[in-house]
Write an enzyme that holds these catalytic residues in place. Structure first.
Site, short mmCIF file in Angstrom:
data_model
loop_
_atom_site.label_atom_id
_atom_site.label_comp_id
_atom_site.label_asym_id
_atom_site.label_seq_id
_atom_site.Cartn_x
_atom_site.Cartn_y
_atom_site.Cartn_z
CB ILE A 170 -0.95 0.01 1.21
CG1 ILE A 170 -1.84 -1.24 1.21
CG2 ILE A 170 -1.80 1.27 1.22
CD1 ILE A 170 -2.81 -1.32 2.38
CG ASP A 171 3.19 2.13 -3.00
OD1 ASP A 171 3.82 1.59 -2.06
OD2 ASP A 171 3.31 1.77 -4.19
CB VAL A 172 -0.03 6.14 1.86
CG1 VAL A 172 -0.96 7.25 2.35
CG2 VAL A 172 -0.67 4.77 2.09
#
Length: 253
Positions: A129-131
């Site tokens: 999960i890239d935020v």
């Protein structure tokens, strides 16, 4: 004995080992196979390779490179980059990969998580999960190496991927990645508190204290290191290294 896993996270671009800052400006580090050999000598417990080549989502994983890396690697190896289908994952597992890392493909069709985990087990599936913070200040999930805005809340997405069968989450703050400025502790805490699977902190580690804070304050179950394990120090040249076990014990146990 070290209870928290500390994992070198290596970025591969077109067959070469690189390091980015905020997912941009890849800096050449060296040959990935040679780097794996060094980590063997350093007795690292686990290794992660993420292929960020722009055509990976079209061409799929570079199986020739992965075969070479797997043959060299003495420790459990996770791989992400272009894993588009169950068939891609099956090919990776047949080459000795222990865990696959899914990102864009899971956002397009979360059922890929279930199809893989139902056969190989949830422990074999990591969802990345890239935020990144948007214009209005809210943090949302990005896909396609951070280029595509999904508008999805990272906490709700983390809960969803766990429901689909993910056994771990690799949580990356794009704004912190490669900066040596420390992990996004608030983001880590919010996500790790919302799910019951291990969360791997990634993006921003600059020193041993940052690793300790990711666990004690952020609730991370593991820590992935990029710049810290391929550079001597911030602003200095390439040096593949790994923190001493005694130093890690001091900050983690």
């Amino acid at each position: 004995m070290l209870r928290t896993r500390v994992i070198p996270a290596l970025l591969v671009l077109d067959g070469s080992l690189v390091k980015t800052v905020n997912f941009k400006n890849p800096n050449y580090i060296g040959d990935p196979c040679n780097t794996v050999r060094i980590f063997n000598d350093l007795e690292v417990d686990e290794l992660m390779v993420l292929d960020i080549s722009s055509d990976r989502h079209v061409r799929g994983p570079d199986l020739d490179l992965i075969r070479q890396l797997s043959d060299e690697c003495f420790m459990p190896l996770s791989y992400g980059g272009g894993v588009r289908s169950f068939s891609d994952a099956q090919s990776l597992f047949s080459l000795g990969i222990e865990k696959v890392v899914l990102n864009t493909s899971a956002l397009k069709d979360p059922s890929i998580i279930t199809s893989i985990s139902s056969i190989y087990g949830s422990q074999a599936v990591i969802v990345s999960i890239d935020v990144k913070q948007g214009f209005w200040g809210s943090e949302t999930v990005r896909s396609c190496n951070g280029k595509h805005r999904t508008g999805i809340d990272p906490i709700s997405w983390a809960k969803k991927v766990v429901e689909y069968g993910a056994g771990e989450i690799l949580l990356t703050s794009i704004a912190r990645e490669g900066t040596w400025s420390g992990f996004d502790i608030d983001l880590l805490h919010n996500v790790s508190s919302a799910v019951e699977v291990p969360v791997i902190a990634h993006g921003g580690a600059g020193n041993l204290q940052d690793i300790g804070y990711a666990v004690s304050l952020g609730g991370a179950s593991a820590v992935a290191l990029g710049s810290m394990v391929v550079f001597q120090k911030r602003g200095m040249g390439v040096l593949v290294n790994f923190p001493a076990q005694s130093d890690l014990l001091n900050v983690l146990n």
